[in-house]
Write a protein that holds these residues in place. Sequence first.
Motif, PDB file in Angstrom:
ATOM      1  N   LEU A 229      12.155 -34.715  11.636  1.00 19.09           N
ATOM      2  CA  LEU A 229      12.521 -34.251  10.307  1.00 19.09           C
ATOM      3  C   LEU A 229      11.342 -34.478   9.373  1.00 19.09           C
ATOM      4  CD1 LEU A 229      14.728 -33.131   8.397  1.00 19.09           C
ATOM      5  CD2 LEU A 229      15.352 -35.508   7.914  1.00 19.09           C
ATOM      6  N   ALA A 230      10.924 -33.410   8.712  1.00 18.59           N
ATOM      7  CA  ALA A 230       9.826 -33.493   7.752  1.00 18.59           C
ATOM      8  C   ALA A 230      10.333 -32.987   6.407  1.00 18.59           C
ATOM      9  CB  ALA A 230       8.638 -32.650   8.206  1.00 18.59           C
ATOM     10  N   VAL A 231       9.716 -33.455   5.344  1.00 25.49           N
ATOM     11  CA  VAL A 231      10.053 -32.993   4.001  1.00 25.49           C
ATOM     12  C   VAL A 231       8.756 -32.661   3.266  1.00 25.49           C
ATOM     13  CG1 VAL A 231      10.128 -35.338   3.030  1.00 25.49           C
ATOM     14  CG2 VAL A 231      11.363 -33.480   1.885  1.00 25.49           C
ATOM     15  N   SER A 232       8.816 -31.617   2.453  1.00 24.61           N
ATOM     16  CA  SER A 232       7.654 -31.212   1.676  1.00 24.61           C
ATOM     17  C   SER A 232       8.106 -30.711   0.309  1.00 24.61           C
ATOM     18  CB  SER A 232       6.884 -30.107   2.412  1.00 24.61           C
ATOM     19  OG  SER A 232       5.698 -29.788   1.727  1.00 24.61           O
ATOM     20  N   MET A 233       7.268 -30.959  -0.698  1.00 23.59           N
ATOM     21  CA  MET A 233       7.576 -30.503  -2.048  1.00 23.59           C
ATOM     22  C   MET A 233       6.288 -30.311  -2.842  1.00 23.59           C
ATOM     23  SD  MET A 233       9.058 -34.054  -3.616  1.00 23.59           S
ATOM     24  CE  MET A 233       9.756 -34.598  -2.086  1.00 23.59           C
TER      25      MET A 233
ATOM     26  N   MET B 159      11.215 -38.614  10.287  1.00 26.38           N
ATOM     27  CA  MET B 159      11.548 -39.177  11.600  1.00 26.38           C
ATOM     28  C   MET B 159      10.955 -38.303  12.690  1.00 26.38           C
ATOM     29  SD  MET B 159      15.514 -38.127  12.302  1.00 26.38           S
ATOM     30  CE  MET B 159      15.410 -37.634  14.003  1.00 26.38           C
ATOM     31  N   GLY B 160      10.658 -38.909  13.824  1.00 26.60           N
ATOM     32  CA  GLY B 160      10.137 -38.168  14.959  1.00 26.60           C
ATOM     33  C   GLY B 160       8.759 -38.631  15.371  1.00 26.60           C
ATOM     34  N   ASP B 161       8.191 -37.952  16.336  1.00 27.41           N
ATOM     35  CA  ASP B 161       6.883 -38.270  16.895  1.00 27.41           C
ATOM     36  C   ASP B 161       5.782 -37.796  15.948  1.00 27.41           C
ATOM     37  OD1 ASP B 161       4.595 -38.616  18.390  1.00 27.41           O
ATOM     38  OD2 ASP B 161       5.220 -37.336  20.050  1.00 27.41           O
ATOM     39  N   PRO B 162       4.974 -38.711  15.389  1.00 25.37           N
ATOM     40  CA  PRO B 162       3.928 -38.308  14.441  1.00 25.37           C
ATOM     41  C   PRO B 162       2.830 -37.449  15.060  1.00 25.37           C
ATOM     42  CG  PRO B 162       3.932 -40.702  14.752  1.00 25.37           C
ATOM     43  CD  PRO B 162       5.056 -40.152  15.563  1.00 25.37           C
ATOM     44  N   SER B 163       2.709 -37.432  16.386  1.00 22.38           N
ATOM     45  CA  SER B 163       1.679 -36.597  17.009  1.00 22.38           C
ATOM     46  C   SER B 163       2.092 -35.121  17.035  1.00 22.38           C
ATOM     47  CB  SER B 163       1.370 -37.079  18.425  1.00 22.38           C
ATOM     48  OG  SER B 163       2.480 -36.863  19.272  1.00 22.38           O
ATOM     49  N   ASN B 164       3.390 -34.837  16.846  1.00 15.71           N
ATOM     50  CA  ASN B 164       3.870 -33.458  16.776  1.00 15.71           C
ATOM     51  C   ASN B 164       3.945 -33.063  15.306  1.00 15.71           C
ATOM     52  OD1 ASN B 164       5.234 -31.036  16.824  1.00 15.71           O
ATOM     53  ND2 ASN B 164       6.787 -31.705  18.271  1.00 15.71           N
ATOM     54  N   THR B 165       3.002 -32.244  14.875  1.00 16.74           N
ATOM     55  CA  THR B 165       2.887 -31.901  13.453  1.00 16.74           C
ATOM     56  C   THR B 165       3.574 -30.590  13.076  1.00 16.74           C
ATOM     57  OG1 THR B 165       0.769 -30.803  13.846  1.00 16.74           O
ATOM     58  CG2 THR B 165       0.698 -33.156  13.279  1.00 16.74           C
ATOM     59  N   ALA B 166       4.306 -29.984  13.993  1.00 17.78           N
ATOM     60  CA  ALA B 166       4.916 -28.673  13.739  1.00 17.78           C
ATOM     61  C   ALA B 166       5.883 -28.695  12.555  1.00 17.78           C
ATOM     62  CB  ALA B 166       5.630 -28.177  14.986  1.00 17.78           C
TER      63      ALA B 166
ATOM     64  N   ASN C 134       6.084 -30.871  10.081  1.00 16.25           N
ATOM     65  CA  ASN C 134       5.368 -31.209   8.858  1.00 16.25           C
ATOM     66  C   ASN C 134       4.613 -30.002   8.289  1.00 16.25           C
ATOM     67  OD1 ASN C 134       5.141 -33.389   7.181  1.00 16.25           O
ATOM     68  ND2 ASN C 134       3.484 -34.358   8.291  1.00 16.25           N
ATOM     69  N   SER C 135       3.865 -29.320   9.132  1.00 23.18           N
ATOM     70  CA  SER C 135       3.069 -28.202   8.650  1.00 23.18           C
ATOM     71  C   SER C 135       3.935 -27.013   8.253  1.00 23.18           C
ATOM     72  CB  SER C 135       2.011 -27.801   9.671  1.00 23.18           C
ATOM     73  OG  SER C 135       2.593 -27.490  10.898  1.00 23.18           O
ATOM     74  N   LEU C 136       5.029 -26.773   8.992  1.00 23.77           N
ATOM     75  CA  LEU C 136       5.935 -25.687   8.620  1.00 23.77           C
ATOM     76  C   LEU C 136       6.614 -25.987   7.286  1.00 23.77           C
ATOM     77  CD1 LEU C 136       7.319 -23.007   9.241  1.00 23.77           C
ATOM     78  CD2 LEU C 136       8.984 -24.264  10.634  1.00 23.77           C
ATOM     79  N   ALA C 137       7.055 -27.218   7.094  1.00 21.94           N
ATOM     80  CA  ALA C 137       7.676 -27.604   5.816  1.00 21.94           C
ATOM     81  C   ALA C 137       6.698 -27.407   4.666  1.00 21.94           C
ATOM     82  CB  ALA C 137       8.132 -29.060   5.879  1.00 21.94           C
ATOM     83  N   GLN C 138       5.457 -27.767   4.874  1.00 18.49           N
ATOM     84  CA  GLN C 138       4.441 -27.636   3.825  1.00 18.49           C
ATOM     85  C   GLN C 138       4.192 -26.167   3.475  1.00 18.49           C
ATOM     86  OE1 GLN C 138       0.510 -29.233   4.749  1.00 18.49           O
ATOM     87  NE2 GLN C 138       0.561 -30.270   2.773  1.00 18.49           N
ATOM     88  N   ARG C 139       4.078 -25.314   4.483  1.00 19.24           N
ATOM     89  CA  ARG C 139       3.846 -23.891   4.211  1.00 19.24           C
ATOM     90  C   ARG C 139       5.053 -23.240   3.537  1.00 19.24           C
ATOM     91  NH1 ARG C 139       1.314 -24.539   9.117  1.00 19.24           N
ATOM     92  NH2 ARG C 139       3.009 -23.612  10.332  1.00 19.24           N
ATOM     93  N   LEU C 140       6.271 -23.636   3.947  1.00 19.32           N
ATOM     94  CA  LEU C 140       7.468 -23.074   3.311  1.00 19.32           C
ATOM     95  C   LEU C 140       7.628 -23.568   1.878  1.00 19.32           C
ATOM     96  CD1 LEU C 140       9.979 -23.206   6.292  1.00 19.32           C
ATOM     97  CD2 LEU C 140       9.042 -21.158   5.200  1.00 19.32           C
ATOM     98  N   ALA C 141       7.281 -24.827   1.614  1.00 21.55           N
ATOM     99  CA  ALA C 141       7.354 -25.354   0.253  1.00 21.55           C
ATOM    100  C   ALA C 141       6.365 -24.624  -0.654  1.00 21.55           C
ATOM    101  CB  ALA C 141       7.076 -26.855   0.244  1.00 21.55           C
TER     102      ALA C 141
ATOM    103  N   SER D   6      12.644 -28.257  16.593  1.00 18.27           N
ATOM    104  CA  SER D   6      13.001 -28.816  17.902  1.00 18.27           C
ATOM    105  C   SER D   6      12.730 -27.833  19.029  1.00 18.27           C
ATOM    106  CB  SER D   6      14.469 -29.233  17.906  1.00 18.27           C
ATOM    107  OG  SER D   6      14.694 -30.223  16.932  1.00 18.27           O
ATOM    108  N   LEU D   7      11.515 -27.309  19.046  1.00 20.40           N
ATOM    109  CA  LEU D   7      11.074 -26.439  20.129  1.00 20.40           C
ATOM    110  C   LEU D   7       9.887 -27.095  20.819  1.00 20.40           C
ATOM    111  CD1 LEU D   7      11.134 -22.921  18.420  1.00 20.40           C
ATOM    112  CD2 LEU D   7      12.683 -23.751  20.188  1.00 20.40           C
ATOM    113  N   PRO D   8       9.730 -26.867  22.122  1.00 23.12           N
ATOM    114  CA  PRO D   8       8.577 -27.455  22.815  1.00 23.12           C
ATOM    115  C   PRO D   8       7.268 -26.854  22.299  1.00 23.12           C
ATOM    116  CG  PRO D   8       9.799 -25.977  24.276  1.00 23.12           C
ATOM    117  CD  PRO D   8      10.583 -26.089  23.015  1.00 23.12           C
TER     118      PRO D   8
END
Length: 124
Positions: free
Chosen positions: A51-55, A69-76, A78-85, A97-99
Amino acid sequence: MTEMLNGSDFGGILVHNFSEKILEQVVHFHVMKLNEGFFLWVGSAPALSNLAVSMSSKYDSMPLSTLVMGDPSNTAANSLAQRLAKRTKKQVFVSYSLPMTDSSLSLLVENRIKKELELHPENF
């Protein structure tokens, strides 16, 4: 008027679901529209693995973003939240939650989200 497409309106929280077959894999999208933002879950099986949050910030042109929450090495997420924000100017929560086996899958998933944003902006 609140549209109830594959979901319900729970006192100000609009639930919107859609699915798409992308690269031979069915990808499900679940959007909960909140008061000043939205929660987006993307996955192929029911799991909340991150779960990532961006504003937006008045101090930077790029929105602030963090992994809740989640694995910090998987940035998907985080980056998607940032672009959508940045695109929507709203607070965005994302669970992705995709591979991460195919980078073209991520691009196609994001393009599908953008298409849904254009077709149904009232759900975001």
